[in-house]
Design an enzyme around this catalytic site. Structure first.
Site, short mmCIF file in Angstrom:
data_model
loop_
_atom_site.label_atom_id
_atom_site.label_comp_id
_atom_site.label_asym_id
_atom_site.label_seq_id
_atom_site.Cartn_x
_atom_site.Cartn_y
_atom_site.Cartn_z
N CYS A 243 0.83 -1.21 0.00
CA CYS A 243 0.00 0.00 0.00
C CYS A 243 0.87 1.27 0.00
CB CYS A 243 -0.97 -0.07 1.17
SG CYS A 243 -2.48 0.81 0.83
N HIS B 32 -3.29 -5.12 2.06
CA HIS B 32 -2.51 -5.35 3.29
C HIS B 32 -2.44 -6.84 3.64
CE1 HIS B 32 -1.93 -1.23 4.92
NE2 HIS B 32 -2.94 -0.96 4.12
N GLU C 141 -0.39 -8.32 5.44
CA GLU C 141 0.06 -8.53 6.83
C GLU C 141 -1.11 -8.51 7.82
OE1 GLU C 141 0.17 -5.81 5.17
OE2 GLU C 141 -0.29 -4.13 6.48
#
Ligand code: GLN
Length: 232
Positions: A88, A208, A210
């Protein structure tokens, strides 16, 4: 032992550390996570880098004091074969490093191009990245955090779970890659939309990973770093 640096500028840094620990457990790799806060923390002993998501303007400002971004970009120039994962805002910085530097991702990117914060969304993304598969995500202890440090973001269990049919994409005030003039491989798509590009050893995604338990992007990073280290 692999050494993986995380740019500790701002944003989802601790989530990436947890995802890296999970991925290293899934792969059985020994990994040291290096929190990069100053220019000098980014040295040639690092085998790979993560540029987290957050807010790219804030990151550029946060970097001024310790010149961390310049350190990260210098490292990327010096070690073109070593893998970097930018998520991002991290992908924005790689595509548009600024200060006359050449882009690290061969793709144009437009910030906040889905709209405002309330236009953030979750969607299943198709991914064609080669990363070792695992049966189930490995649980890891969350990183200890004191009351002054960043708290992990809450994501829905739907997004957090690893889904077999595709990748659980979490898009938070996300940027958009342009399909025009792409000089990198599209490795993640949402319908016609390109949401992830691989340019040599540099991987940028507009969502994202993660924030999910599907750690294939982090497994890709660790695997690519191992191969590069062996070849160097
Ligand atoms: N909108 C942010 C920016 O322009 C990126 C958002 C994110 O990283 N989730 O930097």
């Amino acid at each position: 032992m692999l050494r993986v640096g995380i740019a500790m500028l701002q944003g989802a840094r601790h989530e990436h550390a947890e995802a890296l620990r999970g991925a290293s457990k899934e792969l059985g790799f020994d990994v040291e996570i290096v929190q990069c806060r100053r220019h000098e923390d980014v040295d040639s002993t690092l085998d790979a880098l993560v540029l987290p998501g957050g807010e790219s303007t804030t990151m550029r400002i946060a970097s001024q004091h310790e010149s961390l971004l310049n350190g990260l970009f210098d490292w990327m120039d010096a070690h073109p074969q070593r893998p970097v994962l930018g998520t991002c805002a991290g992908a924005i910085l790689m595509a548009e490093p600024g200060d006359g530097r050449a882009a690290f991702l061969g793709a144009s990117i437009a910030r906040n191009a889905w709209g405002r914060q309330r236009e953030s969304f979750e969607a299943v993304v198709s991914v064609t990245l080669e990363a070792p598969e695992v049966d189930a995500p490995k649980a890891v202890e969350p990183a200890p955090r004191d009351r002054f440090s960043h708290q992990p973001l809450e994501v829905s269990s739907q997004a957090a779970a690893s889904v077999e049919s595709g990748f659980p994409g979490v898009f938070i005030r996300a940027p958009r890659f342009s399909n025009e003039g792409l000089r990198a491989d599209a490795i993640a798509t949402l319908g016609e939309e390109i949401v992830g590009v691989l340019d040599g050893a540099r991987l940028g995604v507009t969502f994202h990973p993660e924030l999910t338990l599907d750690r294939r992007f982090h497994r890709w990073l660790l695997t690519a770093a191992t191969l590069t280290k062996e070849a160097e």
